[in-house]
Design a protein around this motif. Structure first.
Motif, PDB file in Angstrom:
ATOM      1  N   VAL A 103     -16.652  -2.014   8.277  1.00 14.82           N
ATOM      2  CA  VAL A 103     -15.701  -1.170   9.006  1.00 14.82           C
ATOM      3  C   VAL A 103     -14.362  -1.879   9.197  1.00 14.82           C
ATOM      4  O   VAL A 103     -13.307  -1.262   9.087  1.00 14.82           O
ATOM      5  CB  VAL A 103     -16.290  -0.656  10.342  1.00 14.82           C
ATOM      6  CG1 VAL A 103     -16.337  -1.733  11.409  1.00 14.82           C
ATOM      7  CG2 VAL A 103     -15.505   0.543  10.856  1.00 14.82           C
ATOM      8  N   VAL A 104     -14.380  -3.185   9.437  1.00 19.45           N
ATOM      9  CA  VAL A 104     -13.127  -3.929   9.592  1.00 19.45           C
ATOM     10  C   VAL A 104     -12.345  -3.905   8.276  1.00 19.45           C
ATOM     11  O   VAL A 104     -11.126  -3.714   8.270  1.00 19.45           O
ATOM     12  CB  VAL A 104     -13.406  -5.374  10.075  1.00 19.45           C
ATOM     13  CG1 VAL A 104     -12.162  -6.250   9.969  1.00 19.45           C
ATOM     14  CG2 VAL A 104     -13.920  -5.352  11.513  1.00 19.45           C
ATOM     15  N   ASN A 105     -13.024  -4.057   7.161  1.00 22.52           N
ATOM     16  CA  ASN A 105     -12.350  -4.012   5.855  1.00 22.52           C
ATOM     17  C   ASN A 105     -11.851  -2.613   5.512  1.00 22.52           C
ATOM     18  O   ASN A 105     -10.793  -2.462   4.898  1.00 22.52           O
ATOM     19  CB  ASN A 105     -13.279  -4.562   4.769  1.00 22.52           C
ATOM     20  CG  ASN A 105     -13.238  -6.071   4.731  1.00 22.52           C
ATOM     21  OD1 ASN A 105     -12.301  -6.652   4.220  1.00 22.52           O
ATOM     22  ND2 ASN A 105     -14.249  -6.701   5.315  1.00 22.52           N
ATOM     23  N   VAL A 106     -12.582  -1.583   5.902  1.00 21.91           N
ATOM     24  CA  VAL A 106     -12.132  -0.202   5.683  1.00 21.91           C
ATOM     25  C   VAL A 106     -10.840   0.054   6.463  1.00 21.91           C
ATOM     26  O   VAL A 106      -9.878   0.621   5.934  1.00 21.91           O
ATOM     27  CB  VAL A 106     -13.225   0.813   6.089  1.00 21.91           C
ATOM     28  CG1 VAL A 106     -12.665   2.226   6.176  1.00 21.91           C
ATOM     29  CG2 VAL A 106     -14.386   0.767   5.099  1.00 21.91           C
ATOM     30  N   VAL A 127      -3.280  -0.789   4.982  1.00 20.46           N
ATOM     31  CA  VAL A 127      -2.473  -1.285   3.857  1.00 20.46           C
ATOM     32  C   VAL A 127      -2.042  -0.122   2.970  1.00 20.46           C
ATOM     33  O   VAL A 127      -0.886  -0.045   2.544  1.00 20.46           O
ATOM     34  CB  VAL A 127      -3.259  -2.356   3.060  1.00 20.46           C
ATOM     35  CG1 VAL A 127      -2.573  -2.672   1.729  1.00 20.46           C
ATOM     36  CG2 VAL A 127      -3.400  -3.624   3.892  1.00 20.46           C
ATOM     37  N   SER A 128      -2.942   0.797   2.721  1.00 15.25           N
ATOM     38  CA  SER A 128      -2.613   1.964   1.905  1.00 15.25           C
ATOM     39  C   SER A 128      -1.515   2.817   2.557  1.00 15.25           C
ATOM     40  O   SER A 128      -0.609   3.300   1.879  1.00 15.25           O
ATOM     41  CB  SER A 128      -3.868   2.801   1.684  1.00 15.25           C
ATOM     42  OG  SER A 128      -3.576   3.936   0.921  1.00 15.25           O
ATOM     43  N   ALA A 129      -1.587   2.971   3.863  1.00 17.96           N
ATOM     44  CA  ALA A 129      -0.612   3.811   4.577  1.00 17.96           C
ATOM     45  C   ALA A 129       0.751   3.142   4.726  1.00 17.96           C
ATOM     46  O   ALA A 129       1.782   3.809   4.641  1.00 17.96           O
ATOM     47  CB  ALA A 129      -1.156   4.176   5.963  1.00 17.96           C
ATOM     48  N   MET A 130       0.768   1.822   4.952  1.00 19.88           N
ATOM     49  CA  MET A 130       2.021   1.144   5.303  1.00 19.88           C
ATOM     50  C   MET A 130       2.585   0.220   4.235  1.00 19.88           C
ATOM     51  O   MET A 130       3.773  -0.061   4.250  1.00 19.88           O
ATOM     52  CB  MET A 130       1.829   0.285   6.558  1.00 19.88           C
ATOM     53  CG  MET A 130       1.518   1.014   7.812  1.00 19.88           C
ATOM     54  SD  MET A 130       1.529  -0.109   9.221  1.00 19.88           S
ATOM     55  CE  MET A 130       0.230  -1.265   8.835  1.00 19.88           C
ATOM     56  N   GLN A 131       1.744  -0.346   3.387  1.00 19.89           N
ATOM     57  CA  GLN A 131       2.160  -1.406   2.466  1.00 19.89           C
ATOM     58  C   GLN A 131       2.931  -2.513   3.211  1.00 19.89           C
ATOM     59  O   GLN A 131       4.082  -2.827   2.858  1.00 19.89           O
ATOM     60  CB  GLN A 131       3.025  -0.860   1.328  1.00 19.89           C
ATOM     61  CG  GLN A 131       2.231  -0.530   0.105  1.00 19.89           C
ATOM     62  CD  GLN A 131       1.997   0.968  -0.001  1.00 19.89           C
ATOM     63  OE1 GLN A 131       2.935   1.720  -0.087  1.00 19.89           O
ATOM     64  NE2 GLN A 131       0.756   1.371  -0.019  1.00 19.89           N
ATOM     65  N   PRO A 132       2.296  -3.111   4.219  1.00 16.69           N
ATOM     66  CA  PRO A 132       2.991  -4.149   4.994  1.00 16.69           C
ATOM     67  C   PRO A 132       3.113  -5.454   4.201  1.00 16.69           C
ATOM     68  O   PRO A 132       2.403  -5.657   3.214  1.00 16.69           O
ATOM     69  CB  PRO A 132       2.060  -4.346   6.200  1.00 16.69           C
ATOM     70  CG  PRO A 132       0.700  -4.049   5.656  1.00 16.69           C
ATOM     71  CD  PRO A 132       0.914  -2.926   4.670  1.00 16.69           C
ATOM     72  N   HIS A 133       3.999  -6.335   4.672  1.00 18.03           N
ATOM     73  CA  HIS A 133       4.082  -7.669   4.073  1.00 18.03           C
ATOM     74  C   HIS A 133       2.760  -8.400   4.293  1.00 18.03           C
ATOM     75  O   HIS A 133       2.283  -9.110   3.411  1.00 18.03           O
ATOM     76  CB  HIS A 133       5.203  -8.493   4.722  1.00 18.03           C
ATOM     77  CG  HIS A 133       6.570  -7.991   4.408  1.00 18.03           C
ATOM     78  ND1 HIS A 133       7.145  -8.119   3.166  1.00 18.03           N
ATOM     79  CD2 HIS A 133       7.489  -7.365   5.185  1.00 18.03           C
ATOM     80  CE1 HIS A 133       8.350  -7.599   3.179  1.00 18.03           C
ATOM     81  NE2 HIS A 133       8.589  -7.133   4.388  1.00 18.03           N
TER      82      HIS A 133
END
Length: 141
Positions: free
Chosen positions: A100-103, A109-115
């Motif tokens: 769940v933490v990895n999901v 990451v998919s939503a934001m594409q953060p650094h």
């Protein structure tokens, strides 16, 4: 000076936000974002809840955790109300803690594409064993 209701609504529409300002009584898998106005500056955002719940996929018993999300935004920032309803969506899902933490990390990451992004889950002890899971994406600079 405070903005009028119509000015606030037009801002929400400008950013494409659908959940903010609506009354919701059910979980949602939608993670909404809005533009980062300070994308030339690297700064950290931290979001924490100690009300996270999911179910053990084997026994169906509830598991409780403190979830902390830390990230350095790039172009987008996650909207906190959508995050709240997103996290709520795990309440009736059977998931191992590690998964769940990895999901959650993958979806952020998919939503934001953060650094850089890190999700930490500190799960309450069951059977005398507490589990802490950290998942990370990118490089913290």
């Amino acid at each position: 000076m405070a903005k009028s209701t119509s000015e606030r609504k037009s801002k929400k529409n400008e950013f494409g936000l659908k959940l903010l300002g609506k009354k919701l009584n059910k979980p949602s898998k939608i993670l909404e974002t809005f533009p980062n106005r300070d994308k030339n500056r690297k700064y950290a955002v931290e979001l924490t809840t100690d009300e996270f719940t999911c179910l053990c996929p084997i026994t169906g018993q509830p598991d409780f955790a403190k979830i902390t999300i830390r990230y350095i935004p790039n172009e987008k920032i996650v909207e906190s109300k959508s995050l709240k309803f997103y996290l709520w969506s795990f309440r009736n899902e059977g998931c191992f803690h590690e998964h769940v933490v990895n999901v959650i990390l993958n979806d952020l990451v998919s939503a934001m594409q953060p650094h850089w992004c890190e999700v930490e889950g500190i799960f309450n002890a069951r059977g005398g064993i507490a589990i802490k899971v950290n998942a990370e994406h990118g490089k913290k600079e």
